[in-house]
Design a protein around this motif. Structure first.
Motif, PDB file in Angstrom:
ATOM      1  N   UNK A  19       0.846  -1.206   0.000  1.00 43.31           N
ATOM      2  CA  UNK A  19       0.000   0.000   0.000  1.00 43.31           C
ATOM      3  C   UNK A  19       0.875   1.246   0.000  1.00 43.31           C
ATOM      4  N   UNK A  20       1.004   1.863  -1.180  1.00 44.03           N
ATOM      5  CA  UNK A  20       1.794   3.079  -1.325  1.00 44.03           C
ATOM      6  C   UNK A  20       0.902   4.269  -1.676  1.00 44.03           C
ATOM      7  N   UNK A  24      -3.498   9.174   0.256  1.00 39.43           N
ATOM      8  CA  UNK A  24      -4.867   9.131  -0.251  1.00 39.43           C
ATOM      9  C   UNK A  24      -5.781   8.474   0.784  1.00 39.43           C
ATOM     10  N   UNK A  25      -5.627   7.187   0.950  1.00 38.19           N
ATOM     11  CA  UNK A  25      -6.300   6.485   2.046  1.00 38.19           C
ATOM     12  C   UNK A  25      -5.220   5.879   2.930  1.00 38.19           C
ATOM     13  N   UNK A 337      -2.851  -4.390 -10.641  1.00 37.34           N
ATOM     14  CA  UNK A 337      -2.994  -5.806 -11.013  1.00 37.34           C
ATOM     15  C   UNK A 337      -2.076  -6.686 -10.170  1.00 37.34           C
ATOM     16  N   UNK A 338      -1.006  -6.105  -9.632  1.00 32.66           N
ATOM     17  CA  UNK A 338      -0.084  -6.857  -8.776  1.00 32.66           C
ATOM     18  C   UNK A 338      -0.298  -6.540  -7.300  1.00 32.66           C
ATOM     19  N   UNK A 339      -1.455  -5.967  -7.007  1.00 34.71           N
ATOM     20  CA  UNK A 339      -1.844  -5.643  -5.627  1.00 34.71           C
ATOM     21  C   UNK A 339      -0.907  -4.599  -5.003  1.00 34.71           C
ATOM     22  N   UNK A 340      -0.445  -3.666  -5.840  1.00 36.97           N
ATOM     23  CA  UNK A 340       0.351  -2.533  -5.372  1.00 36.97           C
ATOM     24  C   UNK A 340      -0.514  -1.290  -5.507  1.00 36.97           C
ATOM     25  N   UNK A 341      -0.833  -0.669  -4.356  1.00 39.70           N
ATOM     26  CA  UNK A 341      -1.735   0.468  -4.346  1.00 39.70           C
ATOM     27  C   UNK A 341      -0.956   1.784  -4.471  1.00 39.70           C
ATOM     28  N   UNK A 342      -1.217   2.510  -5.556  1.00 37.26           N
ATOM     29  CA  UNK A 342      -0.782   3.895  -5.704  1.00 37.26           C
ATOM     30  C   UNK A 342      -2.046   4.667  -6.071  1.00 37.26           C
TER      31      UNK A 342
END
Length: 373
Positions: A19-20, A24-25, A337-342
């Protein structure tokens, strides 16, 4: 180093997620869970009398936390609401002139821009915008009723350096100066003591205060906007004995109150603030940790094809890196798609670090980006 142990619930909820998007959240620390439960327990135990606790010790504790963070002389100038939009609507309603002459930066958040655009359509506002570096110059050149500027711009990460200069223009009869601190509060060390008597400052707990929704606040200087036209009965708590038909207002920041609200955000905010204090995690400490991760990321991952809008320098820096490039949306989707949140805003990809990140997280993000280049 990281403080992942303080976020065990959020991290365990999706162990494979990176989670990056803390700008934001922000992931919620475990303390927020305890605070949320405390709100439920108060409702169950106290029932109707819970408001004595909410508008008493819970409210005053939250005020003190914000006042300490911003070095405000008087916590009573603070009011809380579910969102900052409520405050903007009430502020504008207190200005008698129509149309209201508004100056804002050209990088304000969607909610502000949408509301202003609609007011312009309705003939209630005349809006002028300027780049952040020219807001003070524009404000000095023309007459405005309201000057609105973000402390840190949400899209580019630009840090406004003219707070004192804008405050010097403020007068009780106008212009009123409003600083949107949503990306500044607890991201950039902020001392408002010199200008608290002249500016409005609004922000909330959703981002760097790590408390989630529903804990937004407004600092309202004494003598400014004393009778908002848009108002709710909570703003009259000190004047409930007035004769019918008289509209009274609390003498402090509570004059900006609306009506019944969900108080759970305040409980979470207080619980998280108490945690941070007990761990010695001041804004300066957290910012130093994040700055180290930002520098390490930039060393490892040049983000080829992107321009960094907010380079690291010796001054205050946003808690996120803003990269502009034609591939921003595509890269954001590929990372997701790789579950990396930006997160992405138009052609700007934003990457935000937090206490729950360490060097290994930065290395993994850089490695994943390398595979997507």
């Amino acid at each position: 180093m990281s403080w992942k142990q303080l976020f065990s619930r959020s991290l365990a909820a999706d162990p494979d997620r990176l989670h990056f998007a803390a700008h934001s959240h922000h992931l919620w620390p475990d303390a927020s869970h305890a605070g949320h439960l405390a709100a439920w327990e108060a409702a169950a135990t106290l029932a109707d009398h819970k408001w004595d606790q909410i508008m008493g010790p819970v409210w005053s504790q939250a005020q003190q936390h914000v006042a300490d963070e911003l070095n405000l002389p008087d916590p009573a100038t603070l009011c809380f609401a579910p969102n900052t939009h409520d405050f903007i609507v009430r502020l504008l309603s207190a200005i008698p002139a129509r149309p209201v002459r508004v100056l804002a930066t050209d990088g304000e958040f969607h909610s502000f821009r949408r509301q202003m655009t609609r007011w312009v359509e309705a003939g209630q506002v005349r809006l002028e915008t300027a780049p952040p570096e020219r807001v003070l110059e524009t404000a000095r050149r023309s007459a405005f009723d309201l000057i609105f500027a973000s402390q840190v711009l949400f899209n580019s990460g630009t840090v406004l350096s003219e707070l004192d200069g804008l405050a010097d223009l403020a007068r009780p009869d106008g212009p009123w100066v409003v600083i949107d601190g949503y990306h500044g509060f607890m991201a950039v060390a902020t001392d408002l003591s010199r200008i608290a008597d002249r500016i409005f400052y609004l922000s909330g707990g959703y981002k760097y205060a790590m408390a989630g929704e529903g804990a937004c606040f407004l600092h309202a200087p004494p003598g400014y906007a004393q009778r908002p036209v848009v108002t709710g009965w909570y703003a009259a708590f000190d004047d409930l004995a007035l004769p019918p038909g008289d509209v009274g207002y609390a003498p402090d920041g509570r004059r900006f109150l609306g009506s019944t609200f969900d108080p759970s955000g305040l409980y979470r905010f207080n619980a998280v603030q108490t945690l941070l204090h007990s761990e010695g995690l001041t804004t300066a400490v957290i910012s130093d940790h994040v700055a180290g991760l930002q520098a390490r990321f930039l060393d490892q991952s040049p983000m080829a094809g992107f321009d960094l809008l907010n380079p690291l320098d010796d001054g205050p820096h946003a808690r996120f890196l803003a990269f502009r490039g034609d591939r921003a949306a595509a890269l954001h989707a590929a990372l997701a798609d790789q579950n990396v949140m930006t997160d992405v805003r138009g052609d700007v990809l934003r990457i935000g670090f937090a206490l729950y990140h360490d060097r290994e997280d930065v290395a993994l993000l850089s490695k994943i980006l390398g595979t997507l280049a």
